[in-house]
Design a protein around this motif. Structure first.
Motif, mmCIF file in Angstrom:
data_model
loop_
_atom_site.group_PDB
_atom_site.id
_atom_site.type_symbol
_atom_site.label_atom_id
_atom_site.label_comp_id
_atom_site.label_asym_id
_atom_site.label_seq_id
_atom_site.Cartn_x
_atom_site.Cartn_y
_atom_site.Cartn_z
ATOM 1 N N LEU A 1 32.561 48.251 59.284
ATOM 2 C CA LEU A 1 32.856 48.511 57.870
ATOM 3 C C LEU A 1 34.358 48.441 57.605
ATOM 4 N N LYS A 2 35.155 49.058 58.499
ATOM 5 C CA LYS A 2 36.610 49.091 58.300
ATOM 6 C C LYS A 2 37.236 47.709 58.397
ATOM 7 N N LYS A 3 36.534 46.788 59.067
ATOM 8 C CA LYS A 3 37.041 45.435 59.212
ATOM 9 C C LYS A 3 36.992 44.664 57.882
ATOM 10 N N LEU A 4 36.139 45.105 56.973
ATOM 11 C CA LEU A 4 36.002 44.402 55.696
ATOM 12 C C LEU A 4 37.228 44.631 54.827
ATOM 13 N N ASP A 5 37.706 43.543 54.237
ATOM 14 C CA ASP A 5 38.815 43.663 53.297
ATOM 15 C C ASP A 5 38.344 44.480 52.103
ATOM 16 N N GLY A 6 39.035 45.554 51.791
ATOM 17 C CA GLY A 6 38.664 46.388 50.665
ATOM 18 C C GLY A 6 38.075 47.724 51.088
ATOM 19 N N VAL A 7 37.685 47.844 52.366
ATOM 20 C CA VAL A 7 37.192 49.134 52.861
ATOM 21 C C VAL A 7 38.369 49.886 53.473
ATOM 22 N N PRO B 1 36.098 48.522 44.770
ATOM 23 C CA PRO B 1 34.990 47.719 44.230
ATOM 24 C C PRO B 1 35.431 46.345 43.703
ATOM 25 N N ASP B 2 36.740 46.157 43.501
ATOM 26 C CA ASP B 2 37.222 44.827 43.108
ATOM 27 C C ASP B 2 37.266 43.874 44.294
ATOM 28 N N LYS B 3 37.220 44.422 45.503
ATOM 29 C CA LYS B 3 37.371 43.588 46.697
ATOM 30 C C LYS B 3 36.102 43.463 47.520
ATOM 31 N N VAL B 4 35.252 44.481 47.484
ATOM 32 C CA VAL B 4 34.085 44.489 48.362
ATOM 33 C C VAL B 4 32.919 45.147 47.628
ATOM 34 N N SER B 5 31.709 44.616 47.874
ATOM 35 C CA SER B 5 30.528 45.127 47.172
ATOM 36 C C SER B 5 29.608 45.876 48.134
ATOM 37 N N ALA B 6 28.634 46.564 47.559
ATOM 38 C CA ALA B 6 27.613 47.219 48.378
ATOM 39 C C ALA B 6 26.912 46.190 49.257
ATOM 40 N N ALA B 7 26.613 45.020 48.678
ATOM 41 C CA ALA B 7 25.923 43.975 49.443
ATOM 42 C C ALA B 7 26.752 43.538 50.649
ATOM 43 N N ASP B 8 28.069 43.431 50.474
ATOM 44 C CA ASP B 8 28.955 43.056 51.588
ATOM 45 C C ASP B 8 28.875 44.093 52.708
ATOM 46 N N MET B 9 28.870 45.354 52.336
ATOM 47 C CA MET B 9 28.854 46.415 53.337
ATOM 48 C C MET B 9 27.495 46.481 54.040
ATOM 49 N N LEU B 10 26.415 46.315 53.281
ATOM 50 C CA LEU B 10 25.086 46.301 53.896
ATOM 51 C C LEU B 10 24.977 45.143 54.873
ATOM 52 N N LYS B 11 25.500 43.985 54.469
ATOM 53 C CA LYS B 11 25.448 42.796 55.321
ATOM 54 C C LYS B 11 26.222 43.023 56.623
ATOM 55 N N ALA B 12 27.383 43.665 56.521
ATOM 56 C CA ALA B 12 28.199 43.919 57.713
ATOM 57 C C ALA B 12 27.446 44.817 58.696
#
Ligand code: 9UX
Length: 72
Positions: free
Chosen positions: A25-31, A49-60
């Protein structure tokens, strides 16, 4: 801008799984922060929320072998 979201996580079988998910999760830009509660099978993330979405985090989380859903 900072927001917070909680997830239910499935498939964690040892405490180190929680660390794996925090790292993903921390690797995602915006988290900006993530913590996983192994005994509760939950996770929470602080994110922009401008950089990362719930879907992005679920996918990760799913990409490294766990299941996840947004906590209601
Ligand atoms: Mo523990 Mo989790 O040996 O992916 S780290 S099961």
């Amino acid at each position: 801008l900072k927001d917070e979201m909680a997830f239910d996580v499935g498939g964690m079988t040892c405490a180190a799984c929680a660390t794996n998910i925090e790292r993903a999760l921390k690797k995602l830009d915006g988290v900006s922060n993530a913590s996983v509660n192994f005994p509760m099978s939950t996770a929470r993330a602080e994110y922009d929320p401008d950089k990362v979405s719930a879907a992005d985090m679920l996918k990760a989380i799913e990409e490294i072998g766990y299941t996840a859903s947004v906590k209601k």
